[in-house]
Motif scaffolding. Structure first.
Motif, PDB file in Angstrom:
ATOM      1  N   GLY A   1       0.812  -1.210   0.000  1.00  0.00           N
ATOM      2  CA  GLY A   1       0.000   0.000   0.000  1.00  0.00           C
ATOM      3  C   GLY A   1       0.847   1.264   0.000  1.00  0.00           C
ATOM      4  O   GLY A   1       0.383   2.321  -0.445  1.00  0.00           O
ATOM      5  N   ILE A   2       2.084   1.163   0.484  1.00  0.00           N
ATOM      6  CA  ILE A   2       2.985   2.321   0.449  1.00  0.00           C
ATOM      7  C   ILE A   2       3.199   2.765  -0.989  1.00  0.00           C
ATOM      8  O   ILE A   2       3.182   3.963  -1.302  1.00  0.00           O
ATOM      9  CB  ILE A   2       4.333   1.972   1.116  1.00  0.00           C
ATOM     10  N   ALA A   3       3.397   1.797  -1.887  1.00  0.00           N
ATOM     11  CA  ALA A   3       3.605   2.114  -3.303  1.00  0.00           C
ATOM     12  C   ALA A   3       2.325   2.655  -3.935  1.00  0.00           C
ATOM     13  O   ALA A   3       2.360   3.611  -4.718  1.00  0.00           O
ATOM     14  CB  ALA A   3       4.075   0.869  -4.051  1.00  0.00           C
ATOM     15  N   ILE A   4       1.192   2.052  -3.604  1.00  0.00           N
ATOM     16  CA  ILE A   4      -0.091   2.487  -4.169  1.00  0.00           C
ATOM     17  C   ILE A   4      -0.411   3.913  -3.733  1.00  0.00           C
ATOM     18  O   ILE A   4      -0.787   4.767  -4.540  1.00  0.00           O
ATOM     19  CB  ILE A   4      -1.204   1.518  -3.750  1.00  0.00           C
ATOM     20  N   PHE A   5      -0.244   4.201  -2.440  1.00  0.00           N
ATOM     21  CA  PHE A   5      -0.505   5.546  -1.927  1.00  0.00           C
ATOM     22  C   PHE A   5       0.485   6.552  -2.520  1.00  0.00           C
ATOM     23  O   PHE A   5       0.117   7.695  -2.821  1.00  0.00           O
ATOM     24  CB  PHE A   5      -0.414   5.548  -0.402  1.00  0.00           C
ATOM     25  N   SER A   6       1.737   6.133  -2.696  1.00  0.00           N
ATOM     26  CA  SER A   6       2.749   7.015  -3.280  1.00  0.00           C
ATOM     27  C   SER A   6       2.380   7.393  -4.708  1.00  0.00           C
ATOM     28  O   SER A   6       2.588   8.547  -5.127  1.00  0.00           O
ATOM     29  CB  SER A   6       4.121   6.338  -3.260  1.00  0.00           C
ATOM     30  N   GLY A   7       1.833   6.426  -5.454  1.00  0.00           N
ATOM     31  CA  GLY A   7       1.394   6.715  -6.820  1.00  0.00           C
ATOM     32  C   GLY A   7       0.290   7.753  -6.856  1.00  0.00           C
ATOM     33  O   GLY A   7       0.307   8.673  -7.681  1.00  0.00           O
ATOM     34  N   ILE A   8      -0.662   7.619  -5.941  1.00  0.00           N
ATOM     35  CA  ILE A   8      -1.773   8.578  -5.875  1.00  0.00           C
ATOM     36  C   ILE A   8      -1.253   9.962  -5.478  1.00  0.00           C
ATOM     37  O   ILE A   8      -1.607  10.978  -6.078  1.00  0.00           O
ATOM     38  CB  ILE A   8      -2.840   8.087  -4.879  1.00  0.00           C
ATOM     39  N   ALA A   9      -0.377  10.000  -4.465  1.00  0.00           N
ATOM     40  CA  ALA A   9       0.144  11.278  -3.981  1.00  0.00           C
ATOM     41  C   ALA A   9       0.982  11.975  -5.054  1.00  0.00           C
ATOM     42  O   ALA A   9       0.868  13.191  -5.260  1.00  0.00           O
ATOM     43  CB  ALA A   9       0.983  11.045  -2.718  1.00  0.00           C
ATOM     44  N   ALA A  10       1.835  11.215  -5.748  1.00  0.00           N
ATOM     45  CA  ALA A  10       2.695  11.803  -6.778  1.00  0.00           C
ATOM     46  C   ALA A  10       1.870  12.388  -7.915  1.00  0.00           C
ATOM     47  O   ALA A  10       2.168  13.480  -8.427  1.00  0.00           O
ATOM     48  CB  ALA A  10       3.661  10.741  -7.317  1.00  0.00           C
ATOM     49  N   ALA A  11       0.829  11.682  -8.317  1.00  0.00           N
ATOM     50  CA  ALA A  11      -0.005  12.159  -9.423  1.00  0.00           C
ATOM     51  C   ALA A  11      -0.733  13.448  -9.075  1.00  0.00           C
ATOM     52  O   ALA A  11      -0.824  14.370  -9.890  1.00  0.00           O
ATOM     53  CB  ALA A  11      -1.008  11.078  -9.820  1.00  0.00           C
ATOM     54  N   PHE A  12      -1.222  13.550  -7.856  1.00  0.00           N
ATOM     55  CA  PHE A  12      -1.952  14.760  -7.508  1.00  0.00           C
ATOM     56  C   PHE A  12      -1.028  15.933  -7.200  1.00  0.00           C
ATOM     57  O   PHE A  12      -1.428  17.085  -7.332  1.00  0.00           O
ATOM     58  CB  PHE A  12      -2.931  14.480  -6.370  1.00  0.00           C
ATOM     59  N   ALA A  13       0.208  15.636  -6.825  1.00  0.00           N
ATOM     60  CA  ALA A  13       1.199  16.710  -6.744  1.00  0.00           C
ATOM     61  C   ALA A  13       1.463  17.257  -8.144  1.00  0.00           C
ATOM     62  O   ALA A  13       1.573  18.482  -8.349  1.00  0.00           O
ATOM     63  CB  ALA A  13       2.489  16.185  -6.117  1.00  0.00           C
TER      64      ALA A  13
END
Length: 399
Positions: A57-69
Motif C-alpha cells: 500500500g505504500i507504493a499504491i498511496f505514493s502513486g496517488i500522492a505523486a499524481a496529484f502533486a
C-alpha cells in the motif's frame, strides 16, 4: 499568452506519474515491510507457500500522492484544466478529502504492522468516511424512478454515505486473497469509472480514477503471480476508499438511479464475494468476521484452477460487468433493466456453481478440551483427526 491544454494530456500525465511512482516505490515498500517485520507467513487459510512482505500500500498511496502533486503543479503553472471542480450541486472540500485518504492509509499501514483489533481498524475506516462526508462528499437526492421529482434523503444522506464508503473499503479488502487479484480488479473498475466520468464531464472523478488505475497497474507488476509483495491492508483499504470516493464524485447532487447502481455493478464481484461470506458464516453460526476458505478465489482453486487462471477468470467476470455497466448508461430505462437483470442472473448462477453460499466452517467436539472447536476444510489433517477423536469419544460414551 494563454492557450488551451487538451484534457487528454493531463490525464495521460497523471496516469504515467502514478504508474511510474508505484513501480519505483514497490521495491522500497518491500524493503520497509521486511525491516518492520510486516510479513504474511503461510497458514492453512492462506495460499502463499513462502513468507511475503505485505506493505504494498505504500507504493499504491505514493502513486496517488505523486499524481496529484503533478496535477497541482500542472494547474498552477502549466495551464492544465482545473479538475478539482465538483458538480454545481456538490461542495467538496478537497483538502478534507486528502485528510480522509491519509487516515485510511494510516489505518491500513498500522494494521499491516501491528494486526489491529477489528474494532480499532473499523474505527479508522469510520473516521476516514466521516471526514470525507464532512468535507461535502455526500449522496444527495435521488431521481424518482417511478415518477417525476426526486426522493429526498435529508439527514439520512450523511449516515448512508458513511456506510457506503466503509462498505466499499471492505469489499476490496475481503477479495484480496490471490496474487494480483485486488490490484487487477481495482485497475479494471477504476478505468471503467474513468471512462464513465469523462463521458459525464466529471473531471475530478476522472482524475482520481485514472490515478488509481495507474497506481494499481504499477503495483501489479510485482504483485501478479508469483507475487514478491502483497498490498496488505494499507493497499486494499486505500484502493477501496479511492473507488468509493470516485464513484460518489461522479454522481451529481441530484442523482439518477442508474448512476447509483453502475458503481455497484462495476464492483459486483467483490460485493458478491462479501455478501456470500456473510451468508455462509451466518449459516455456520459463527461471526461474520471469522475467516474461512469459502471466497470466490478459494472455490476456483478447489475447482482445479491454478492461481493465475483463477485470477484471470475473475478479471474476465469483472470486465463483463464493467462492459455491461457502460452499456447501461447509453440505453433507455427498460434496456437498462434487462441488462442489469441479465448480469445479476449470470453472476448468481456462477456463484451457485461455485457453492459460494454453502458454509465451509465446521464444528467438532474435542474430547481433550471438552469444547466445541471450529475447523475449516483447509485444516484437512486436523479435521480428519478431529473427526476420529469425536467418533471415538461418542463410541466410548455409548459403551
Amino acid at each position: 499568452m494563454s492557450y488551451h491544454v487538451p484534457d487528454w494530456i493531463p490525464f495521460s500525465c497523471l496516469f504515467l506519474a502514478s504508474l511510474a511512482a508505484s513501480l519505483l516505490m514497490t521495491p522500497v515498500a518491500r524493503k520497509i515491510a521486511v525491516a518492520l517485520g510486516a510479513i504474511d507467513k503461510p497458514t492453512g487459510r492462506r495460499v502463499n507457500k513462502v513468507p511475503i512482505p505485505r506493505m504494498g500500500g505504500i507504493a499504491i498511496f505514493s502513486g496517488i500522492a505523486a499524481a496529484f502533486a503533478l496535477q497541482y503543479i500542472g494547474t498552477m503553472s502549466w495551464g492544465w484544466p482545473v479538475v478539482l471542480v465538483p458538480s454545481p450541486k456538490l461542495n467538496v472540500n478537497y483538502w478534507m478529502l486528502v485528510e480522509a485518504f491519509c487516515v485510511i492509509f494510516a489505518t491500513g499501514l498500522l494494521d499491516d504492522k501491528f494486526s489491529l483489533k477489528p474494532k480499532i481498524k473499523f474505527a479508522g475506516q469510520l473516521l476516514a468516511a466521516i471526514i470525507a462526508v464532512a468535507g461535502g462528499l455526500v449522496i444527495g437526492d435521488i431521481s424518482n424512478p417511478f415518477g417525476p421529482g426526486f426522493v429526498s434523503l435529508g439527514w439520512l444522506a450523511y449516515p448512508i454515505t458513511v456506510i457506503y464508503l466503509v462498505a466499499y473499503v471492505n469489499i476490496i479488502n475481503l477479495i484480496d486473497g490471490l496474487d494480483g487479484l485486488a490490484a487487477g480488479i481495482s485497475g479494471i473498475a477504476s478505468f471503467t469509472m474513468f471512462v464513465l466520468s469523462v463521458m459525464a464531464g466529471r473531471l475530478d472523478a476522472a482524475a482520481l480514477c485514472i490515478v488509481v488505475t495507474g497506481s494499481s497497474l504499477g503495483f501489479l507488476r510485482y504483485n501478479f503471480h508469483p507475487a514478491s509483495i502483497f498490498m496488505g491492508d494499507s493497499g486494499s483499504l486505500t484502493l477501496g476508499f479511492a473507488l468509493g470516493c470516485a464513484s460518489l464524485l461522479s454522481v451529481t447532487r441530484f442523482a439518477g438511479l442508474t448512476t447509483i447502481i453502475v458503481p455497484i455493478v462495476i464492483a459486483a464481484v467483490p460485493i458478491l464475494d462479501t455478501f456470500s461470506a456473510i451468508v455462509r458464516r451466518t449459516r455456520a453460526h459463527v461471526s461474520i468476521g471469522q475467516p474461512d476458505r469459502g471466497h470466490i478465489h478459494h472455490r476456483l482453486l478447489d475447482e482445479g484452477f491454478d492461481q493465475r487462471q483463477a485470477v484471470l477468470v475473475m478479471y474476465g467476470w469483472t470486465l463483463l460487468l464493467c462492459f455491461g455497466s457502460v452499456v447501461m448508461t447509453q440505453v433507455g430505462t427498460w434496456p437498462r433493466v434487462v441488462i442489469f437483470a441479465a448480469l445479476a442472473v449470470v453472476s448468481f448462477l456462477f456463484a451457485k456453481h461455485l457453492h459460494l453460499f454453502e458454509p465451509v466452517l465446521l464444528h467438532h467436539y474435542n474430547p481433550r478440551t471438552g469444547e466445541d472447536e471450529l475447523i475449516t476444510p483447509a485444516d484437512e489433517d486436523f479435521e480428519a483427526e478431529a473427526v476420529k477423536r469425536s467418533e471415538q469419544h461418542w463410541r466410548e460414551r455409548d459403551k
